[in-house]
Design a protein around this motif. Structure first.
Motif, mmCIF file in Angstrom:
data_model
loop_
_atom_site.group_PDB
_atom_site.id
_atom_site.type_symbol
_atom_site.label_atom_id
_atom_site.label_comp_id
_atom_site.label_asym_id
_atom_site.label_seq_id
_atom_site.Cartn_x
_atom_site.Cartn_y
_atom_site.Cartn_z
ATOM 1 N N ASP A 139 0.819 -1.221 0.000
ATOM 2 C CA ASP A 139 0.000 0.000 0.000
ATOM 3 C C ASP A 139 0.846 1.260 0.000
ATOM 4 O OD1 ASP A 139 -2.831 -0.936 0.173
ATOM 5 O OD2 ASP A 139 -2.069 -1.936 1.964
ATOM 6 N N GLY A 140 2.142 1.135 0.298
ATOM 7 C CA GLY A 140 2.958 2.327 0.342
ATOM 8 C C GLY A 140 4.412 2.034 0.646
ATOM 9 N N ILE A 141 5.196 3.095 0.635
ATOM 10 C CA ILE A 141 6.600 3.052 1.032
ATOM 11 C C ILE A 141 6.808 4.083 2.136
ATOM 12 C CG2 ILE A 141 7.291 4.735 -0.749
ATOM 13 C CD1 ILE A 141 9.999 3.253 -0.904
ATOM 14 N N ASP A 142 7.556 3.686 3.157
ATOM 15 C CA ASP A 142 7.869 4.576 4.269
ATOM 16 C C ASP A 142 9.378 4.790 4.278
ATOM 17 O OD1 ASP A 142 7.411 5.942 6.872
ATOM 18 O OD2 ASP A 142 8.552 4.234 7.664
ATOM 19 N N TRP A 143 9.795 6.026 4.034
ATOM 20 C CA TRP A 143 11.220 6.348 4.046
ATOM 21 C C TRP A 143 11.650 6.650 5.480
ATOM 22 C CZ3 TRP A 143 13.862 5.456 -0.283
ATOM 23 C CH2 TRP A 143 13.214 5.547 -1.515
ATOM 24 N N ASP A 144 12.447 5.760 6.068
ATOM 25 C CA ASP A 144 12.943 5.931 7.436
ATOM 26 C C ASP A 144 14.469 5.970 7.372
ATOM 27 O OD1 ASP A 144 13.614 5.747 10.155
ATOM 28 O OD2 ASP A 144 11.820 4.592 10.595
ATOM 29 N N LEU A 145 14.988 7.030 6.774
ATOM 30 C CA LEU A 145 16.420 7.153 6.528
ATOM 31 C C LEU A 145 17.054 8.018 7.621
ATOM 32 C CD1 LEU A 145 16.197 7.790 2.679
ATOM 33 C CD2 LEU A 145 16.382 5.610 3.891
ATOM 34 N N GLU A 146 17.753 7.385 8.520
ATOM 35 C CA GLU A 146 18.309 8.097 9.662
ATOM 36 C C GLU A 146 19.716 8.601 9.336
ATOM 37 O OE1 GLU A 146 17.760 6.074 13.344
ATOM 38 O OE2 GLU A 146 15.710 5.474 12.867
ATOM 39 N N HIS A 147 19.820 9.207 8.170
ATOM 40 C CA HIS A 147 21.088 9.772 7.723
ATOM 41 C C HIS A 147 20.784 10.698 6.546
ATOM 42 C CE1 HIS A 147 20.662 6.915 4.405
ATOM 43 N NE2 HIS A 147 20.523 5.965 5.313
ATOM 44 N N TRP A 148 21.802 11.362 6.044
ATOM 45 C CA TRP A 148 21.628 12.240 4.891
ATOM 46 C C TRP A 148 21.144 11.435 3.699
ATOM 47 C CZ3 TRP A 148 23.343 12.709 -0.088
ATOM 48 C CH2 TRP A 148 23.164 13.962 -0.701
ATOM 49 N N ASN A 149 20.271 12.011 2.890
ATOM 50 C CA ASN A 149 19.781 11.309 1.706
ATOM 51 C C ASN A 149 19.776 12.245 0.505
ATOM 52 O OD1 ASN A 149 16.776 12.350 1.265
ATOM 53 N ND2 ASN A 149 17.120 12.131 3.473
ATOM 54 N N ASN A 150 19.738 11.645 -0.688
ATOM 55 C CA ASN A 150 19.704 12.414 -1.922
ATOM 56 C C ASN A 150 18.250 12.750 -2.239
ATOM 57 O OD1 ASN A 150 19.520 12.966 -4.856
ATOM 58 N ND2 ASN A 150 21.711 12.507 -4.836
ATOM 59 N N THR A 151 17.878 13.981 -2.037
ATOM 60 C CA THR A 151 16.486 14.400 -2.172
ATOM 61 C C THR A 151 15.929 14.101 -3.556
ATOM 62 O OG1 THR A 151 16.723 16.131 -0.502
ATOM 63 C CG2 THR A 151 14.923 16.378 -2.086
ATOM 64 N N ALA A 152 16.687 14.446 -4.603
ATOM 65 C CA ALA A 152 16.204 14.245 -5.968
ATOM 66 C C ALA A 152 15.939 12.775 -6.248
ATOM 67 C CB ALA A 152 17.214 14.805 -6.969
ATOM 68 N N GLU A 153 16.783 11.885 -5.728
ATOM 69 C CA GLU A 153 16.603 10.446 -5.952
ATOM 70 C C GLU A 153 15.373 9.923 -5.203
ATOM 71 O OE1 GLU A 153 21.400 9.593 -6.559
ATOM 72 O OE2 GLU A 153 20.328 8.720 -4.840
ATOM 73 N N ILE A 154 15.161 10.391 -3.975
ATOM 74 C CA ILE A 154 13.999 9.971 -3.201
ATOM 75 C C ILE A 154 12.711 10.409 -3.901
ATOM 76 C CG2 ILE A 154 12.767 10.222 -1.010
ATOM 77 C CD1 ILE A 154 15.299 8.570 -0.782
ATOM 78 N N VAL A 155 12.693 11.621 -4.402
ATOM 79 C CA VAL A 155 11.511 12.125 -5.105
ATOM 80 C C VAL A 155 11.268 11.313 -6.379
ATOM 81 C CG1 VAL A 155 10.552 14.096 -6.366
ATOM 82 C CG2 VAL A 155 11.688 14.452 -4.168
ATOM 83 N N ALA A 156 12.324 11.027 -7.134
ATOM 84 C CA ALA A 156 12.179 10.272 -8.379
ATOM 85 C C ALA A 156 11.611 8.874 -8.124
ATOM 86 C CB ALA A 156 13.532 10.176 -9.087
ATOM 87 N N ILE A 157 12.116 8.205 -7.096
ATOM 88 C CA ILE A 157 11.623 6.859 -6.775
ATOM 89 C C ILE A 157 10.172 6.914 -6.304
ATOM 90 C CG2 ILE A 157 11.877 4.944 -5.145
ATOM 91 C CD1 ILE A 157 14.929 5.463 -5.269
ATOM 92 N N SER A 158 9.858 7.868 -5.464
ATOM 93 C CA SER A 158 8.499 7.988 -4.927
ATOM 94 C C SER A 158 7.491 8.243 -6.045
ATOM 95 C CB SER A 158 8.442 9.106 -3.886
ATOM 96 O OG SER A 158 9.314 8.842 -2.800
ATOM 97 N N LYS A 159 7.840 9.117 -6.978
ATOM 98 C CA LYS A 159 6.956 9.400 -8.111
ATOM 99 C C LYS A 159 6.816 8.163 -8.999
ATOM 100 C CE LYS A 159 7.321 13.329 -10.269
ATOM 101 N NZ LYS A 159 7.928 14.485 -10.963
ATOM 102 N N ALA A 160 7.911 7.429 -9.182
ATOM 103 C CA ALA A 160 7.861 6.225 -10.006
ATOM 104 C C ALA A 160 6.983 5.155 -9.369
ATOM 105 C CB ALA A 160 9.278 5.691 -10.232
ATOM 106 N N LEU A 161 7.029 5.036 -8.040
ATOM 107 C CA LEU A 161 6.191 4.057 -7.352
ATOM 108 C C LEU A 161 4.715 4.440 -7.446
ATOM 109 C CD1 LEU A 161 8.399 3.330 -4.221
ATOM 110 C CD2 LEU A 161 7.756 1.689 -6.000
ATOM 111 N N LYS A 162 4.409 5.733 -7.333
ATOM 112 C CA LYS A 162 3.023 6.168 -7.505
ATOM 113 C C LYS A 162 2.550 5.920 -8.937
ATOM 114 C CE LYS A 162 2.053 9.509 -3.824
ATOM 115 N NZ LYS A 162 0.727 9.002 -3.445
ATOM 116 N N ALA A 163 3.458 6.067 -9.893
ATOM 117 C CA ALA A 163 3.099 5.781 -11.284
ATOM 118 C C ALA A 163 2.826 4.293 -11.468
ATOM 119 C CB ALA A 163 4.216 6.241 -12.213
ATOM 120 N N ARG A 164 3.571 3.454 -10.793
ATOM 121 C CA ARG A 164 3.413 2.002 -10.927
ATOM 122 C C ARG A 164 2.164 1.493 -10.219
ATOM 123 N NH1 ARG A 164 7.395 -2.467 -11.597
ATOM 124 N NH2 ARG A 164 6.300 -4.393 -11.023
ATOM 125 N N TYR A 165 1.934 1.970 -8.988
ATOM 126 C CA TYR A 165 0.849 1.430 -8.167
ATOM 127 C C TYR A 165 -0.396 2.309 -8.132
ATOM 128 C CZ TYR A 165 4.234 -1.976 -6.373
ATOM 129 O OH TYR A 165 5.157 -2.987 -6.265
#
Length: 300
Positions: free
Chosen positions: A110-136
């Protein structure tokens, strides 16, 4: 397959640890919990995958996921956690690996929960999240959490990622984990209020909790009182619990959160009573035990 139902606007979520030694079955989680996060999926070796099936085992977990979704609950996959490696550089590979987790357990996440307890690449997280919404589909939930761990730069980075997800139309909830450090009610409201001031909608800001009796955690009474205050003052209607294994105290938490977040009283009409008017167009109503509705019939 797509996710058919929308992400809950009033969310009572709980994490289920997936490490092989972690006790408890998902079936023990209260029905008042409407979202369960499988914690965690990571990339220790090779592709993204769950760190285990928890102590209940794969077959039992599959059955519990099926039953919870059939009852209207959401089951989401939580990514990362403390010390777990995550590589988000390849969007296509990440989405493929994520889908394989659902296939392995025989369900549509039903979803993805990003629990990244460190620095992350914002552009990559957004790209993956949008791709998952496109898929599901648009109803696929994207949630993100941040806590008081790491440097201030790391915390700012995760908040900014949440804002970028919101601006991209790919955010359904953003949680601040109010534990692992001393957090009183005033500090909690300040932190949550900062998220709203930064641009995150109050409808998506989530109060992260973990039960405990020490200064770094809230007990049941504090969770109830604080959530009432936070809802009244900030308008928040989402909360999530990190639990080490579902317990009676966790059941109480779920019931308390339902009373605050969802609230309301259900009245059941069990009996219909007909009252006939007299020629003077007046009728006498006499209370009858069990009558939930009085129907007036004119007989002139």
């Amino acid at each position: 397959s797509t996710v058919t139902s929308t992400w809950p606007t009033k969310m009572i979520a709980a994490y289920k640890k997936m490490f092989s030694g972690d006790p408890g079955a998902m079936s023990s989680y209260s029905s008042n919990v409407n979202v369960v996060f499988l914690a965690f999926a990571a990339q220790h070796t090779g592709p993204l995958r769950l760190v285990g099936y928890s102590g209940q085992g794969k077959a039992s977990l599959m059955a519990d996921i099926k039953a919870r979704q059939a009852a209207g609950g959401k089951v989401s996959v939580s990514i990362g956690g403390a010390g777990n490696p995550i590589n988000t550089a390849n969007t296509t590979a990440f989405v493929t690996d994520f889908a394989a987790i659902g296939t392995d357990l025989g369900f549509v996440p039903d979803g993805i929960d990003w629990d990244l307890e460190h620095w992350n690449n914002t552009a990559e997280i957004v790209a993956i999240s949008k791709a998952l919404k496109a898929r599901y589909g648009a109803n696929f939930g994207v949630t993100f959490s941040v806590g008081g761990v790491g440097s201030q730069a790391d915390i700012d980075n995760r908040v900014n990622t949440g804002l970028a997800l919101q601006q991209a139309g790919a955010l359904d909830a953003f949680s601040w984990q109010l534990y692992d450090t001393v957090v009183d009610l005033a500090t909690a409201k300040w932190r949550l209020g900062m998220l709203i001031q930064a641009g995150l909608p109050a409808s998506k800001v989530t109060v992260g909790m973990m039960l405990g009796s020490d200064n770094n955690h809230w007990d049941n009474a504090e969770c109830l009182a604080y959530m009432r205050d936070i809802k009244a003052s900030l308008g928040l209607t989402k909360t999530a619990l990190w639990t080490e294994g579902w317990s009676a105290a966790d059941n109480q938490w779920a019931a308390d959160m339902k009373s605050v977040v969802i609230g309301g009283v259900t009245y059941t009409l069990t009996k219909l009573k007909t009252v006939t008017t007299a020629a003077t167009r007046t009728a006498t109503f006499t209370h009858e035990q069990g009558a939930g509705l009085y129907f007036v019939q004119e007989n002139l």
